[in-house]
Design a protein around this motif. Structure first.
Motif, PDB file in Angstrom:
ATOM      1  N   GLU A   1       0.828  -1.205   0.000  1.00  0.00           N
ATOM      2  CA  GLU A   1       0.000   0.000   0.000  1.00  0.00           C
ATOM      3  C   GLU A   1       0.865   1.259   0.000  1.00  0.00           C
ATOM      4  OE1 GLU A   1      -3.698   2.072   0.082  1.00  0.00           O
ATOM      5  OE2 GLU A   1      -3.445  -0.112   0.086  1.00  0.00           O
TER       6      GLU A   1
ATOM      7  N   ARG B   1       1.211   3.936  -3.192  1.00  0.00           N
ATOM      8  CA  ARG B   1       0.749   5.308  -2.965  1.00  0.00           C
ATOM      9  C   ARG B   1       1.896   6.306  -3.132  1.00  0.00           C
ATOM     10  NH1 ARG B   1      -4.797   5.405  -3.295  1.00  0.00           N
ATOM     11  NH2 ARG B   1      -5.712   3.795  -1.949  1.00  0.00           N
TER      12      ARG B   1
ATOM     13  N   ASN C   1      -3.316   2.802 -11.007  1.00  0.00           N
ATOM     14  CA  ASN C   1      -4.107   1.629 -10.612  1.00  0.00           C
ATOM     15  C   ASN C   1      -4.273   0.635 -11.750  1.00  0.00           C
ATOM     16  OD1 ASN C   1      -4.372   2.783  -8.130  1.00  0.00           O
ATOM     17  ND2 ASN C   1      -6.536   3.300  -8.324  1.00  0.00           N
TER      18      ASN C   1
ATOM     19  N   PRO D   1      -2.746  -1.805  -8.645  1.00  0.00           N
ATOM     20  CA  PRO D   1      -3.591  -1.147  -7.643  1.00  0.00           C
ATOM     21  C   PRO D   1      -3.138  -1.464  -6.229  1.00  0.00           C
ATOM     22  CG  PRO D   1      -4.710  -3.060  -8.520  1.00  0.00           C
ATOM     23  CD  PRO D   1      -3.444  -2.902  -9.310  1.00  0.00           C
TER      24      PRO D   1
ATOM     25  N   SER E   1      -5.938  -1.517  -0.831  1.00  0.00           N
ATOM     26  CA  SER E   1      -7.215  -0.884  -0.485  1.00  0.00           C
ATOM     27  C   SER E   1      -8.159  -0.852  -1.673  1.00  0.00           C
ATOM     28  CB  SER E   1      -6.974   0.532   0.038  1.00  0.00           C
ATOM     29  OG  SER E   1      -6.278   1.317  -0.928  1.00  0.00           O
ATOM     30  N   GLU E   2      -7.638  -0.583  -2.868  1.00  0.00           N
ATOM     31  CA  GLU E   2      -8.467  -0.601  -4.071  1.00  0.00           C
ATOM     32  C   GLU E   2      -8.968  -2.011  -4.380  1.00  0.00           C
ATOM     33  OE1 GLU E   2      -9.520   1.871  -5.944  1.00  0.00           O
ATOM     34  OE2 GLU E   2      -8.502   3.437  -4.797  1.00  0.00           O
TER      35      GLU E   2
ATOM     36  N   GLN F   1     -11.818  -2.765  -2.085  1.00  0.00           N
ATOM     37  CA  GLN F   1     -13.020  -2.077  -2.545  1.00  0.00           C
ATOM     38  C   GLN F   1     -13.661  -2.814  -3.716  1.00  0.00           C
ATOM     39  OE1 GLN F   1     -12.207   2.077  -3.326  1.00  0.00           O
ATOM     40  NE2 GLN F   1     -11.182   2.370  -1.346  1.00  0.00           N
ATOM     41  N   ALA F   2     -12.836  -3.324  -4.624  1.00  0.00           N
ATOM     42  CA  ALA F   2     -13.367  -4.093  -5.759  1.00  0.00           C
ATOM     43  C   ALA F   2     -14.031  -5.379  -5.269  1.00  0.00           C
ATOM     44  CB  ALA F   2     -12.248  -4.413  -6.735  1.00  0.00           C
TER      45      ALA F   2
ATOM     46  N   ARG G   1     -17.364  -4.278  -3.901  1.00  0.00           N
ATOM     47  CA  ARG G   1     -18.242  -3.765  -4.950  1.00  0.00           C
ATOM     48  C   ARG G   1     -18.784  -4.891  -5.827  1.00  0.00           C
ATOM     49  NH1 ARG G   1     -14.714  -0.978  -7.922  1.00  0.00           N
ATOM     50  NH2 ARG G   1     -14.544   0.527  -6.208  1.00  0.00           N
TER      51      ARG G   1
ATOM     52  N   GLU H   1     -10.032  -3.475 -15.767  1.00  0.00           N
ATOM     53  CA  GLU H   1     -10.406  -3.416 -14.352  1.00  0.00           C
ATOM     54  C   GLU H   1      -9.406  -4.260 -13.559  1.00  0.00           C
ATOM     55  OE1 GLU H   1     -14.987  -2.989 -13.702  1.00  0.00           O
ATOM     56  OE2 GLU H   1     -14.694  -4.544 -15.224  1.00  0.00           O
TER      57      GLU H   1
ATOM     58  N   SER I   1      -8.120  -3.891 -10.628  1.00  0.00           N
ATOM     59  CA  SER I   1      -8.478  -4.170  -9.232  1.00  0.00           C
ATOM     60  C   SER I   1      -9.341  -5.421  -9.136  1.00  0.00           C
ATOM     61  CB  SER I   1      -9.207  -2.977  -8.617  1.00  0.00           C
ATOM     62  OG  SER I   1      -8.385  -1.846  -8.558  1.00  0.00           O
TER      63      SER I   1
END
Length: 258
Positions: free
Chosen positions: A27, A31, A37, A41, A44-45, A48-49, A52, A219, A221
């Motif tokens: 991470e 960053r 990404n 990525p 954290s991304e 999230q994927a 989602r 995509e 992530s």
């Protein structure tokens, strides 16, 4: 807390500690470096994927798990039978083992066009690929366990009136149990590899199919999320094999020193 209990606690915590430390390092580096990404990525991304797209990921993960388990179960049954025959009879070893080595040397990706030609697009090519990858280590380890029975032990059993099949059942099979479980922990991970590889080219379901679709849409992530799910399923399956090993072959199980 005793020293033994403290050691067990450290052993249980260490995998989580190392995993979390690597994720934090990942991470921070992504960053700080400003890597896109689309290229890599941050964790954290990826999380999230996973949240989602959890419904889609779950649907495809279940399909991959089913095909993998079917292929692994078939490889387990066939591997034990072939391994017992190879280990117990030298004639079978000389006749079958070279063919198994030759089959194992064939890249399984090269077999997938044949699987699709024979079975069509779907789950069956994934099952066959998982089976073909998981079979060889099981056969080799079971045969090794059977073949390494000490001649002195066989002589003692014969002097007690045991037939060849009784020696195989009462000595050979228990002797091969540690070898079998060692191979299962390798075979189960190879079965996941086979299923996912097959799903990338010969299926309309499964994590492999999800990875290819996500990669085509950039995509990344979601691609990593699918890889994480496969890795987690493989680790859980490996842990289950290890747990069963400690219960069924506890007499040969050793706690790792250090």
């Amino acid at each position: 807390m005793t020293s033994a209990a403290a050691k067990r606690a450290r052993q249980q915590i260490m995998p989580w500690f190392i995993t979390i430390a690597l994720l934090l390092l990942w991470e921070v580096l992504t960053r700080a470096s400003g890597i896109s990404n689309v290229v890599l990525p941050p964790p954290s991304e990826i999380m999230q994927a996973m949240v989602r797209y959890h419904e889609v990921i779950t649907q495809h993960a279940v399909q991959t798990l089913i095909t993998t388990m079917i292929g692994f179960a078939l490889a387990l049954a066939a591997g034990i039978l072939i391994g017992l025959a190879i280990g117990a009879w030298s004639e079978v070893y000389r006749g079958v083992y070279p063919l198994l080595v030759a089959f194992n040397a064939i890249p399984k990706v090269a077999l997938m066009p044949l699987f699709v030609l024979w079975c069509g697009i779907g789950a069956i090519p994934a099952v066959l690929t998982a089976f073909s990858l998981a079979l060889f280590p099981i056969v080799v380890n079971v045969a090794t366990g059977i073949a390494t029975i000490e001649p002195e032990m066989e002589d003692v059993m014969r002097s007690l009136g045991a037939r060849r099949d009784e020696i195989l059942v009462k000595v050979g099979i228990p002797r091969s149990m540690p070898y079998l479980f060692a191979s299962l922990k390798v075979a189960i991970t190879l079965a996941f590899v086979g299923s996912v590889i097959s799903e990338t080219v010969a299926s309309n379901e499964g994590i492999g199919f999800l990875l290819m679709g996500a990669a085509a849409r950039f995509e990344v992530s979601l691609v990593f999320a699918g890889l994480v799910v496969v890795a987690v399923m493989a680790v859980i399956a490996y842990a289950i094999c290890e747990y069963v090993e400690t219960r069924m072959a506890h007499w040969a199980f050793r706690t790792r020193a250090g």
